[in-house]
Design an enzyme around this catalytic site. Structure first.
Site, PDB file in Angstrom:
ATOM      1  N   HIS A   1      -0.108   0.041  -2.286  1.00  0.00           N
ATOM      2  CA  HIS A   1      -1.006  -0.007  -3.446  1.00  0.00           C
ATOM      3  C   HIS A   1      -2.393   0.522  -3.078  1.00  0.00           C
ATOM      4  O   HIS A   1      -2.974   1.333  -3.802  1.00  0.00           O
ATOM      5  CB  HIS A   1      -1.121  -1.445  -3.964  1.00  0.00           C
ATOM      6  CG  HIS A   1      -0.024  -1.861  -4.885  1.00  0.00           C
ATOM      7  ND1 HIS A   1       1.291  -1.931  -4.489  1.00  0.00           N
ATOM      8  CD2 HIS A   1      -0.048  -2.240  -6.200  1.00  0.00           C
ATOM      9  CE1 HIS A   1       2.029  -2.345  -5.510  1.00  0.00           C
ATOM     10  NE2 HIS A   1       1.249  -2.532  -6.562  1.00  0.00           N
TER      11      HIS A   1
ATOM     12  N   HIS B   1      -0.325  -8.849   0.906  1.00  0.00           N
ATOM     13  CA  HIS B   1      -0.722  -8.105   2.100  1.00  0.00           C
ATOM     14  C   HIS B   1      -1.766  -8.882   2.877  1.00  0.00           C
ATOM     15  O   HIS B   1      -2.560  -9.634   2.307  1.00  0.00           O
ATOM     16  CB  HIS B   1      -1.310  -6.735   1.732  1.00  0.00           C
ATOM     17  CG  HIS B   1      -0.299  -5.737   1.261  1.00  0.00           C
ATOM     18  ND1 HIS B   1       0.562  -5.084   2.113  1.00  0.00           N
ATOM     19  CD2 HIS B   1      -0.004  -5.294   0.013  1.00  0.00           C
ATOM     20  CE1 HIS B   1       1.339  -4.271   1.416  1.00  0.00           C
ATOM     21  NE2 HIS B   1       1.027  -4.384   0.138  1.00  0.00           N
TER      22      HIS B   1
END
Length: 338
Positions: free
Chosen positions: A183, A235
């Site tokens: 992302h 993450h």
């Protein structure tokens, strides 16, 4: 270059982009990621599973549609460097505009394909576990024990199976693809490349700061999406940092060396300052040249065609005084020449 040669080059570039995109898809579908072990009790892997603030489909749509839409608008409606005769003969020069649109959109998409391949390859090779690994997997050891058992606390586990039946296959497939953040890399590349493109191609008569405000908003949106990857517990912060650095690197490489957005800088070497319209200092020896040579040099200074991406900058006029009379009014209209 003939139109058939240009067409062949365009088709070849399109095939190269399709090949690189297909390679990324095949790599993600056919290659299994590296299976990394873990320490029981690792707090960095004990976060809860949360939904994505920005999902994968939405991210891909933004990365593909927003920059290409802006490129379409700029390339189709920007003022072209043509004199009155060219305008009268060619009108709005739609063929030239479409050609520039195809090239600039293709450059952006090629850089995006390179970044995607790099990100997917890095994820598969490293196989880093996501912060919600324990919540998704609930690992079971070969002897039937789990990380909740006292004998396994602090023990490194490299052989395990997942026992959680309440998560989807997609969550299982994604649980060890944490590094780097896809992302972050994609959105930072898209927004930063768009900001660089606007710096090179866009000018406005309304406000000099409008372009810079748009650049700021695009970059801040990319930064926001990157931060959500940490707050969503998909993450680690280092994954996002690596993704951001990858996006910045590929945006810079693509804009400078692939798209060559700032090609006008090659004209800065003609002995004129890029910041002023004053001629650089000339050594005493050069002033002893004959007047005939000076006149011949001045006669040879014919203003070449104005490059496509010079609006908003002065190096071209600074390097070509003969072009000032022809193009200074254009720059004045855009508010860059007093």
């Amino acid at each position: 270059m003939s139109k058939y040669t240009k067409l062949a080059r365009g088709i070849c570039d399109l095939l190269l982009w399709l090949a690189l995109t297909a390679a990324s898809l095949l790599l993600s579908k056919l290659v299994k990621p590296f299976k990394r072990g873990f320490f029981c009790g690792d707090e960095s892997l004990s976060y809860p599973l949360r939904p994505n603030t920005i999902g994968e489909a939405l991210l891909i749509g933004i990365a593909l549609l927003v920059p290409t839409s802006v490129i379409i608008v700029v390339e189709l409606f920007k003022q072209l460097p043509a004199n009155a005769r060219d305008k009268q003969r060619d009108g709005c020069r739609i063929v030239h505009r479409l050609g520039q649109l195809y090239k600039q959109a293709g450059y952006y998409l090629f850089g995006l394909a390179m970044l995607t391949f790099t990100t997917v390859l890095s994820k598969l090779c490293l196989g880093r576990l996501r912060p919600h690994f324990f919540a998704v997997c609930q690992p079971m050891l070969p002897d039937g024990s789990s990380c909740q058992d006292a004998q396994n606390i602090g023990r490194y586990i490299d052989s395990y199976s997942c026992s959680n039946a309440n998560v989807t296959d997609h969550d299982y497939a994604q649980m060890n693809l944490s590094f780097p953040s896809g992302h972050a890399s994609l959105i930072i590349y898209a927004m930063l490349y768009l900001a660089i493109y606007l710096q090179a191609a866009l000018s406005t008569r309304i406000s000099k700061l409008l372009k810079h405000l748009l650049q700021f908003l695009f970059v801040m949106f990319g930064w926001y999406v990157s931060l959500t990857r940490i707050t969503d517990y998909w993450h680690h912060w280092s994954d996002v940092l690596a993704g951001v650095l990858l996006g910045v690197l590929f945006a810079w490489l693509t804009s400078i060396y692939v798209a060559d957005l700032f090609a006008f800088k090659r004209w800065q070497r003609a002995g004129y300052s890029a910041n002023t319209l004053k001629k650089a200092q000339v050594s005493p020896k050069s002033s002893t040249k004959s007047q005939s040579q000076s006149q011949s040099t001045a006669a040879a200074m014919v203003a070449p065609a104005l490059p496509a991406y010079t609006f908003g900058t002065l190096p071209y006029l600074a390097a070509h005084p003969a072009a000032q009379a022809q193009y200074a009014q254009t720059y004045h209209n855009y508010g860059y020449v007093p």
